[in-house]
Scaffold this active site. Structure first.
Site, PDB file in Angstrom:
ATOM      1  N   HIS A 147     -12.788 -33.994  13.913  1.00 46.71           N
ATOM      2  CA  HIS A 147     -12.239 -32.756  13.330  1.00 46.71           C
ATOM      3  C   HIS A 147     -12.261 -31.622  14.352  1.00 46.71           C
ATOM      4  CE1 HIS A 147     -12.102 -33.855   8.996  1.00 46.71           C
ATOM      5  NE2 HIS A 147     -13.030 -34.730   9.359  1.00 46.71           N
ATOM      6  N   GLU A 204     -10.886 -28.795  14.248  1.00 51.64           N
ATOM      7  CA  GLU A 204     -10.867 -27.440  13.661  1.00 51.64           C
ATOM      8  C   GLU A 204     -12.254 -26.799  13.596  1.00 51.64           C
ATOM      9  OE1 GLU A 204     -10.443 -30.282  12.052  1.00 51.64           O
ATOM     10  OE2 GLU A 204     -11.040 -30.207   9.950  1.00 51.64           O
ATOM     11  N   CYS A 219      -8.532 -36.913  11.332  1.00 52.38           N
ATOM     12  CA  CYS A 219      -9.380 -37.804  10.539  1.00 52.38           C
ATOM     13  C   CYS A 219      -8.545 -38.704   9.624  1.00 52.38           C
ATOM     14  CB  CYS A 219     -10.425 -36.993   9.779  1.00 52.38           C
ATOM     15  SG  CYS A 219     -11.875 -37.979   9.381  1.00 52.38           S
TER      16      CYS A 219
HETATM   17  N1  GLN Z   1     -11.505 -40.841   3.825  1.00 51.13           N
HETATM   18  C1  GLN Z   1     -11.545 -41.127   5.221  1.00 51.13           C
HETATM   19  C2  GLN Z   1     -12.862 -41.740   5.640  1.00 51.13           C
HETATM   20  O1  GLN Z   1     -13.827 -41.682   4.939  1.00 51.13           O
HETATM   21  C3  GLN Z   1     -11.255 -39.884   6.037  1.00 51.13           C
HETATM   22  C4  GLN Z   1     -12.299 -38.826   5.926  1.00 51.13           C
HETATM   23  C5  GLN Z   1     -11.824 -37.497   6.431  1.00 51.13           C
HETATM   24  O2  GLN Z   1     -10.637 -37.266   6.637  1.00 51.13           O
HETATM   25  N2  GLN Z   1     -12.721 -36.564   6.604  1.00 51.13           N
HETATM   26  O3  GLN Z   1     -12.972 -42.305   6.701  1.00 51.13           O
END
Ligand code: GLN
Length: 533
Positions: A507, A509, A381
Site C-alpha cells: 500500500h 498510500e 493490493c
Molecule cells: N483481500 C485481499 C487479501 O486479503 C486484498 C487485501 C487488501 O487489498 N488490503 O489479500
C-alpha cells in the site's frame, strides 16, 4: 521531564480534532521539540482492523504492522515521521491488558476497579510515550459527555494533578453552530461543553472554535468569559480551504507560543514553515490545470474509506504543480453500466485495496478497459490481485481464473493463500501486516520511479500471487518488477506496451506525505497529465 497536551472535543464529532492535533505537533516540532502524538479511541474493539470501513473509515497501517485509526495517517503526514503501535490505543486494549493481569493474579486479591486500576493503566501508557520525547500530545476520541470516554478524562484529570502546573496543557475543540433564523453563530453549546469538562475536573487552557462563518470578537469575548480564559486563549478556526492550511492558521493565532509559554519552554521567534507554505501554494494555486483520476472501489460514498489515497493524490498533484480531481467510481455500477461509460473522461485510474467479492468483477472490467485503452493505471493490493486475474483471463487465456478469496473452486487459482511451505515465514490465513523489504528489478517502470533497488513498503493482506502461475503470466507479457526480499513473492507487476500500467501488493498510500510525495502516485499523475495533453 516530558510535557503533556490533551486535546478533547465538544458539541459534535467530526470537527477535525485529528488534523488540529497533527498541526500542533508540526508547529511544536518546528519550534525544535521532540514531539510524540497519541490517539486514544474509546471503543471496545481492540483495534479498528475488524471494523467496517463504511462506519470507521480507513484502517491505517504502521511500519510495525499495527492496524490503527485513520488519524494516525494525519499524524504521520503532518509530522513527516513514521509512527508505531504505541501511538494509538483503544478501551478494548486497556481492558485486555487489565484482565490479563487480573487472571495472572497480579492484583493480589484486590478488587479491580475503573479508578484506580483502569486509570492507572491509561496514565502509564500515556507516560510511556514521554520517556524519550519533550512533548506528548494526546487526542481523546469522541465528544466530552460521552459515557465511554469518561475513564480517559478521569485519567487526564489525575495526570494533570500529579504533574506540575507547567507540565500539562488542555485544549478543547468546539463548534459554534450558525442559526440562520437568528443570523448569528451561537456560543451556548460551547459554554455547556466547557462546563461539562469542568464538571469532570478539567479546566481547559485553550479553546479552538470551529464555525462555518467568521467568528466575531464579541463572540470570542463572551466565550472567554464563560470559559474562564483570556480572549487570546480562544482561537478562531472558522473557514479553512484545506486541512493543510491549519498549521499556518494556528501559527498565526500563536497557539504554539501560548503552549510553550505555559510550559516555561523557549519558543522559536519565527519557526520555519517555508517548505509547508510552498507545498500549500502548489495545492491551492497549481499552474497546470486539472487531471481527473478515477478511484474505482466499493466504498465510494464514504471518502474516509480511502483517506490516504486521496491525500496521496493531493501530494502528487502538488509535486506535479497540477490539481488532481478524484472521481469516485462504484465498482458495482461498472458491472451494471460497463467500463466505457463509467470511465469516460478519466485521465488515470486507481483500483484500491479491498476485501470480499462484491464489486470485484466491475473492478476487473475497469482494469481491462485501462489496459486496452492505455489509460494510466495504478493497482493497490486487491488492485494488484485483480490485475493478475484480468491478465490471466484475457491475455493468458485461463478461463475463469480467479482469487480463491472470491471463487474457492476456480480452475485457475492465480491468487491464493500461501500453503505452509518450509522456509517461508508467511503462512496461509495469516494477514501480512506492516513494512517489509521489496527488491525492484532494474530497467522497469517501478525502478525508474523509485531509483532504488531495495524499498520498504507496508502491507495488509492475506492472499498472494500463486507461484505456480508466475512463469505463464510473465511469458504472456506481465512483468514481475518487484519481489519480496524474504520470500520472493510477487510485489509489483507492470506491462511494457502501455504509458503507465503498474500494480503493487503493498500500500504506497500509507507512506505518501506532503513533503515527500510517493513516487508511484507522482508517476501516475504525471502520466495522466500526458494523457490529458
Ligand atoms: N483481500 C485481499 C487479501 O486479503 C486484498 C487485501 C487488501 O487489498 N488490503 O489479500
Amino acid at each position: 521531564m516530558a510535557k503533556y497536551i490533551f486535546v478533547t472535543g465538544g458539541v459534535v464529532s467530526s470537527l477535525g480534532k485529528g488534523v488540529i492535533t497533527a498541526s500542533i505537533g508540526l508547529l511544536l516540532k518546528r519550534n525544535g521539540y521532540r514531539v510524540k502524538l497519541l490517539k486514544i479511541d474509546p471503543y471496545i474493539n481492540v483495534d479498528p482492523g475488524t471494523m467496517n470501513p463504511f462506519q470507521h473509515g480507513e484502517v491505517f497501517v504502521t511500519d510495525d504492522g499495527a492496524e490503527t485509526d485513520l488519524d494516525i495517517g494525519h499524524y504521520e503526514r503532518f509530522l513527516n515521521q513514521s509512527l508505531k503501535r504505541e501511538n494509538n490505543f483503544t478501551t478494548g486494549q486497556v481492558y485486555a491488558t487489565l484482565i490479563e493481569k487480573e487472571r495472572k493474579g497480579e492484583f493480589l486479591g484486590q478488587t479491580v476497579q475503573v479508578v484506580p486500576h483502569l486509570t492507572n493503566e491509561i496514565k502509564s501508557r500515556i507516560r510511556q510515550l514521554g520517556v524519550d520525547s519533550d512533548i506528548v500530545i494526546v487526542e481523546v476520541g469522541g465528544t466530552v459527555g460521552d459515557i465511554e470516554s469518561l475513564p480517559f478524562l478521569e485519567a487526564i484529570r489525575q495526570l494533570r494533578l500529579e504533574e506540575p502546573p507547567s507540565g500539562t496543557f488542555s485544549i478543547h475543540l468546539t463548534l459554534l453552530p450558525y442559526l440562520s433564523a437568528a443570523g448569528e453563530l451561537k456560543t451556548k453549546p460551547t459554554q455547556h461543553s466547557v462546563q461539562k469538562l469542568r464538571e469532570i475536573g478539567i479546566q481547559p487552557d485553550m479553546l479552538i472554535c470551529r464555525a462555518e462563518k467568521e467568528i466575531t470578537w464579541d463572540a470570542v469575548r463572551k466565550i472567554a468569559l464563560f470559559a474562564n480564559l483570556p480572549p487570546k486563549r480562544v482561537v478562531r478556526a472558522s473557514v479553512m480551504p484545506t486541512i493543510y492550511d491549519i498549521p499556518l492558521l494556528l501559527r498565526k493565532a500563536n497557539v504554539d507560543r501560548e503552549i510553550l509559554t505555559q510550559f516555561g519552554l523557549p519558543f522559536a521567534e519565527s519557526p520555519d514553515l517555508t517548505d509547508w507554505e510552498n507545498f500549500l501554494r502548489r495545492v491551492k494555486n497549481p499552474s497546470r490545470g486539472t487531471v481527473r483520476i478515477g478511484l474505482c472501489g466499493k466504498y465510494v460514498h464514504i471518502r474516509d474509506s480511502y483517506k490516504s489515497i486521496f491525500e496521496a493524490l493531493v501530494h502528487a498533484g502538488a509535486a506535479n504543480d497540477i490539481k488532481v480531481e478524484p472521481v469516485l467510481i462504484s465498482s458495482t455500477d461498472v458491472e451494471k453500466n460497463g467500463a466505457e461509460s463509467m470511465l469516460d473522461g478519466i485521465d488515470g485510474l486507481i483500483i484500491p485495496g479491498g476485501f470480499g467479492k462484491r464489486g470485484t468483477e466491475g473492478k476487473i472490467m475497469a482494469i481491462k478497459y485501462a489496459r486496452e485503452n492505455k489509460i494510466p493505471f495504478l493497482g493497490i493490493c486487491l488492485g494488484l490481485q485483480l490485475t493478475v486475474v484480468e491478465f490471466a483471463r484475457h491475455v493468458v487465456g485461463l478461463e475463469n481464473a480467479n482469487s480463491t478469496e472470491f471463487d474457492p473452486s476456480t480452475p485457475h487459482p492465480v491468487i491464493d493463500l500461501l500453503p505452509d511451505e518450509v522456509g517461508f515465514e508467511i503462512y496461509g490465513g495469516t494477514m501480512r501486516l506492516g513494512s517489509s523489504a521489496v527488491r525492484l528489478f532494474r530497467d522497469t517502470l517501478v525502478y525508474n520511479l523509485y531509483r532504488q533497488e531495495i524499498i520498504h513498503e507496508r502491507h495488509r493482506h492475506r492472499y498472494e500471487v500463486n507461484r505456480a502461475y508466475r512463469q505463464q503470466l510473465e511469458d504472456a507479457g506481465l512483468t514481475v518488477s518487484g519481489e519480496a526480499v524474504d520470500s520472493g513473492l510477487v510485489e509489483v507487476v507492470e506491462i511494457k506496451d502501455h504509458p503507465f500500467f503498474i500494480a503493487s501488493q503493498f500500500h504506497p498510500e500509507f507512506k505518501s506525505r506532503p513533503l515527500s510525495p510517493h513516487p508511484l502516485f507522482v508517476g501516475l499523475v504525471r502520466a495522466a497529465m500526458k494523457q490529458n495533453g
